[in-house]
Design a protein around this motif. Structure first.
Motif, PDB file in Angstrom:
ATOM      1  N   SER A  80       0.839  -1.193   0.000  1.00 38.03           N
ATOM      2  CA  SER A  80       0.000   0.000   0.000  1.00 38.03           C
ATOM      3  C   SER A  80       0.880   1.251   0.000  1.00 38.03           C
ATOM      4  CB  SER A  80      -0.971  -0.013   1.179  1.00 38.03           C
ATOM      5  OG  SER A  80      -0.279   0.094   2.387  1.00 38.03           O
ATOM      6  N   LYS A  81       2.004   1.186   0.701  1.00 37.48           N
ATOM      7  CA  LYS A  81       2.929   2.319   0.715  1.00 37.48           C
ATOM      8  C   LYS A  81       3.546   2.501  -0.678  1.00 37.48           C
ATOM      9  CE  LYS A  81       6.607   4.221   3.495  1.00 37.48           C
ATOM     10  NZ  LYS A  81       7.901   3.833   4.041  1.00 37.48           N
ATOM     11  N   ARG A  83       2.199   1.635  -3.552  1.00 36.75           N
ATOM     12  CA  ARG A  83       1.181   2.214  -4.439  1.00 36.75           C
ATOM     13  C   ARG A  83       1.084   3.725  -4.236  1.00 36.75           C
ATOM     14  NH1 ARG A  83      -1.986  -2.445  -3.158  1.00 36.75           N
ATOM     15  NH2 ARG A  83      -3.202  -1.349  -1.597  1.00 36.75           N
ATOM     16  N   LEU A  84       1.147   4.116  -2.959  1.00 35.72           N
ATOM     17  CA  LEU A  84       1.000   5.524  -2.622  1.00 35.72           C
ATOM     18  C   LEU A  84       2.132   6.350  -3.212  1.00 35.72           C
ATOM     19  CD1 LEU A  84      -0.618   7.556  -1.037  1.00 35.72           C
ATOM     20  CD2 LEU A  84       0.632   6.930   1.004  1.00 35.72           C
ATOM     21  N   ILE A  97     -14.066  10.356  -4.206  1.00 39.89           N
ATOM     22  CA  ILE A  97     -14.735  10.226  -2.906  1.00 39.89           C
ATOM     23  C   ILE A  97     -15.868  11.247  -2.861  1.00 39.89           C
ATOM     24  CG2 ILE A  97     -14.377  10.181  -0.413  1.00 39.89           C
ATOM     25  CD1 ILE A  97     -12.633   8.188  -2.015  1.00 39.89           C
ATOM     26  N   LEU A 100     -15.780  14.631  -0.658  1.00 36.98           N
ATOM     27  CA  LEU A 100     -14.619  15.523  -0.634  1.00 36.98           C
ATOM     28  C   LEU A 100     -14.712  16.497  -1.797  1.00 36.98           C
ATOM     29  CD1 LEU A 100     -11.619  13.172   0.232  1.00 36.98           C
ATOM     30  CD2 LEU A 100     -12.933  14.644   1.735  1.00 36.98           C
ATOM     31  N   ASP A 104      -9.835  18.736  -2.054  1.00 36.03           N
ATOM     32  CA  ASP A 104      -9.602  17.749  -0.985  1.00 36.03           C
ATOM     33  C   ASP A 104      -9.325  16.350  -1.524  1.00 36.03           C
ATOM     34  OD1 ASP A 104      -9.719  19.466   1.144  1.00 36.03           O
ATOM     35  OD2 ASP A 104     -11.874  19.232   1.446  1.00 36.03           O
ATOM     36  N   ILE A 107      -5.720  16.472  -1.701  1.00 39.99           N
ATOM     37  CA  ILE A 107      -5.117  16.574  -0.370  1.00 39.99           C
ATOM     38  C   ILE A 107      -5.143  15.207   0.323  1.00 39.99           C
ATOM     39  CG2 ILE A 107      -5.390  17.629   1.914  1.00 39.99           C
ATOM     40  CD1 ILE A 107      -4.361  19.544  -0.224  1.00 39.99           C
ATOM     41  N   LEU A 108      -6.216  14.431   0.052  1.00 38.78           N
ATOM     42  CA  LEU A 108      -6.342  13.092   0.660  1.00 38.78           C
ATOM     43  C   LEU A 108      -5.098  12.245   0.397  1.00 38.78           C
ATOM     44  CD1 LEU A 108      -8.055  10.851   2.009  1.00 38.78           C
ATOM     45  CD2 LEU A 108      -8.983  10.346  -0.240  1.00 38.78           C
ATOM     46  N   VAL A 109      -4.571  12.323  -0.821  1.00 38.97           N
ATOM     47  CA  VAL A 109      -3.384  11.535  -1.158  1.00 38.97           C
ATOM     48  C   VAL A 109      -2.236  11.906  -0.234  1.00 38.97           C
ATOM     49  CG1 VAL A 109      -1.723  11.030  -2.973  1.00 38.97           C
ATOM     50  CG2 VAL A 109      -4.122  11.344  -3.546  1.00 38.97           C
ATOM     51  N   LYS A 111      -2.612  13.308   2.741  1.00 38.66           N
ATOM     52  CA  LYS A 111      -3.008  12.908   4.103  1.00 38.66           C
ATOM     53  C   LYS A 111      -2.552  11.490   4.397  1.00 38.66           C
ATOM     54  CE  LYS A 111      -5.341  15.922   6.544  1.00 38.66           C
ATOM     55  NZ  LYS A 111      -5.005  16.234   7.927  1.00 38.66           N
ATOM     56  N   MET A 112      -2.614  10.628   3.375  1.00 40.59           N
ATOM     57  CA  MET A 112      -2.255   9.227   3.579  1.00 40.59           C
ATOM     58  C   MET A 112      -0.779   9.087   3.930  1.00 40.59           C
ATOM     59  SD  MET A 112      -4.325   7.442   0.514  1.00 40.59           S
ATOM     60  CE  MET A 112      -6.104   7.567   0.392  1.00 40.59           C
ATOM     61  N   ARG A 156      -5.314  13.857  -9.466  1.00 44.82           N
ATOM     62  CA  ARG A 156      -5.032  13.059  -8.262  1.00 44.82           C
ATOM     63  C   ARG A 156      -3.871  12.100  -8.511  1.00 44.82           C
ATOM     64  NH1 ARG A 156      -9.793   9.458  -5.699  1.00 44.82           N
ATOM     65  NH2 ARG A 156      -9.427   8.236  -7.579  1.00 44.82           N
TER      66      ARG A 156
END
Lengths: 225, 371
Positions: A80-81, A83-84, A97, A100, A104, A107-109, A111-112, A156
């Motif tokens: 998961s890290k 992928r991020l 989402i 949002l 946002d 921004i979510l990306v 935030k993770m 995104r």
């Protein structure tokens, strides 16, 4: 070696006593700045390949390297890290989402990964403005057209500065004018930012924007252009 | 918190309904515990207020005052024990009083006999303390004021010729749900054992001896004196007729309420989480760990529960204001905090079922189909 290398990737599923080969020794190279399309009928295995490249699915055999890191060796926690940080996904239009605002979503990306800085806020706004969404920053997905939603998804995928962009049927729910706009935008961003990009599509009209076209049929990948 | 708050703001109706459920549950829990607490206070406040550690009964009385008769002379024997700091006699009887007028409604009370000036005598809020020289002087619980009794009143004790004189008022003293009159132990004995032979032939009879002795070994005291049994004050409270049964009923209701509410909250959060499976799949595909999503859900449950419980507390105190005067409602701050935290923990725990579901979500769902 930068970019993306796929070597001899095979995926088989067990179904009862027989096994089904979804992917049969697929190999391809995508260099930075290159935009590659995979076409083929549904069920041919193109999404399976995209899932394996995107670190969502483990292959039965074969390797995937992204920026000299072997994806297929990573533990599921590290995935998961990975992928991020290393992959930008452009998913089908419904995949924003709903609660949002446009800014946002980006921004979510961040935030993770942890804290969100002022620079991240500025970067999100800049990206969206560049993609022609400067006046829609505070809008929610249900207030956007299909094309605008897909542009948010593109922004995104660029937010985390990954080197690889993967697009899954980005034109699925768009009319042809919007579809052309969206794919052209992806192609332009890939060139401008020097990303290695793969797009899965069954829309033959979009292939003009791509550097290479692979055809997938019954799990076998062949270069067409 | 980022996701949690954004979503709460966006889906206001859904989450307002969700927190209303928590508000209602919290409200019910607090009201019920307030009523339960009030009822048990009413039932045994006078015994709870005794500044003592142990109570000595007649052997076989099973910690019930009405079943116990012992001699006052045992007080000195008890005091001889080296661990005993102080000991004093205690007697309890039920009675009815009136002003002695014709057609007047009588009032049920409990007469508690104590020695004036001893450590178990409550402080008056009005009037004078008990006086050994005023034999028929009594301290009345202040709820009797509402029935028209005041200091200086000579009250007629029903089915006897005894007249008691109210010389002071005390606060929060009830026994068997009835307001208390504290009287000189001799006066109490005159009333309680007026019938010949009712004292079982025991000289200077009392119901029990109340003991101050933090380090007492009750078994050793029972051995040294014949015919007594010594129990802790809390056992003495539990021995009040009906006390355990009343408390048990209330506790059972609370326990069921809490278990059921845990399920209700868990199911609601579970359904909400299931609805969002697709979204969470997308988030996982673009790189969110299960931990990130879990934090979002748990903080959402936390915010909703805290808001719900706080509103529940506020509603409870508002409801208490409009309860009728004689409704036994007694909610102390400690209990509110305790039940509030319990409810919060329960809703957080119940959200863990949803969290388990998140770990299972496959990011592949984000691709719209699995080949």
């Amino acid at each position: 070696m930068n970019g993306l290398q796929i070597k001899n990737v095979t995926k088989t599923y067990k179904e009862g006593n027989s096994s089904i080969t979804a992917l049969n020794h697929a190999s391809m190279d995508v260099k930075p700045g290159e935009f590659v399309a995979i076409v083929g009928p549904s069920g041919s295995g193109k999404s399976t390949l995209l899932s394996i490249v995107g670190a969502l699915l483990k292959p039965t055999s074969g390797t995937v390297n992204i920026n000299d890191k072997e994806v297929t060796n990573l533990s599921s926690k590290a995935l998961s890290k990975f992928r991020l940080q290393e992959i930008g996904f452009i998913l089908q239009s419904s995949n924003l989402i709903p609660y949002l605002s446009v800014v946002d979503q980006l921004i979510l990306v961040k935030k993770m990964t942890g804290k969100v800085t002022k620079e991240d806020q500025e970067k999100a706004k800049k990206l969206l403005t560049e993609l022609g969404l400067g006046d829609k920053l505070k809008k929610y997905p249900n207030e956007l057209s299909g094309g605008e939603r897909q542009r948010v998804a593109i922004a995104r995928s660029l937010m985390n500065d990954s080197n690889v962009i993967l697009a899954d049927e980005p034109t699925a729910s768009l009319d042809s004018k919007r579809a052309h706009e969206v794919v052209k935008l992806i192609a332009d961003e890939v060139k401008k930012r020097n990303k290695a990009a793969i797009m899965v599509t069954h829309d033959e009209r979009m292939l003009a924007y791509c550097d290479k076209v692979y055809k997938m049929e019954d799990g076998t990948l062949t270069l067409q252009k | 918190m980022f996701l949690a708050l954004k979503e709460l703001k966006h889906a206001k109706l859904r989450y307002t309904l969700m927190s209303i459920i928590i508000v209602l549950i919290a409200w019910l829990v607090f009201i019920l515990s307030g009523l339960g607490n009030g009822l048990s206070t009413l039932s045994a406040a006078a015994v709870k207020n005794l500044d003592a550690d142990y109570v000595v009964y007649e052997d076989g009385a099973k910690a019930t005052f009405s079943k116990s008769l012992i001699s006052n002379s045992l007080v000195d024997d008890v005091k001889k024990n080296k661990d005993v700091k102080d000991a004093t006699p205690f007697g309890a009887s039920m009675a009815a009083i009136s002003h002695g007028k014709k057609d007047e409604e009588k009032t049920d009370i409990a007469v508690l006999g104590i020695n004036p000036g001893e450590f178990i005598e409550p402080k008056v809020i009005e009037g004078k303390q008990l006086d050994p020289d005023v034999k028929n002087g009594v301290l009345a619980n202040d709820t009797l004021k509402d029935k028209g009794y005041k200091i200086g009143d000579e009250v007629q004790v029903d089915s006897s010729t005894i007249k008691l004189k109210i010389i002071g008022f005390v606060e929060g003293e009830t026994y068997n749900h009835l307001p208390v009159l504290f009287s000189n132990v001799d006066q109490w004995r005159d009333y309680a054992f007026a019938a010949p032979g009712s004292n079982n032939g025991i000289k200077d009879v009392v119901n029990a001896i109340v003991v101050q002795a933090p380090d007492l070994d009750p078994a050793q005291l029972d051995k040294s004196i014949n015919g007594i049994e010594t129990v802790t004050k809390s056992a003495a409270i539990n021995g009040m007729p009906g006390y355990m049964e009343e408390n048990g009923t209330i506790l059972m209701m609370l326990a069921f309420l809490i278990v059921i509410s845990a399920f209700v909250i868990a199911v609601f959060f579970y359904v909400i989480t299931i609805q969002k499976t697709q979204q969470f799949g997308v988030m996982k595909a673009i790189g969110a760990s299960s931990g990130f999503i879990t934090k979002a859900i748990v903080s959402q449950v936390f915010v909703l529960s805290v808001i719900g419980i706080l509103i529940g507390v506020a509603l409870t105190y508002l409801t208490a204001l409009i309860f009728p005067e004689n409704m036994p409602f007694d909610l102390d701050g400690k209990l509110v905090v305790l039940y509030g935290i319990a409810l919060l923990v329960i809703s957080l725990l119940s959200s863990l079922i949803s969290v388990r579901q998140i770990a299972k979500i496959d990011p592949l769902t984000a691709l719209g189909r699995v080949e």
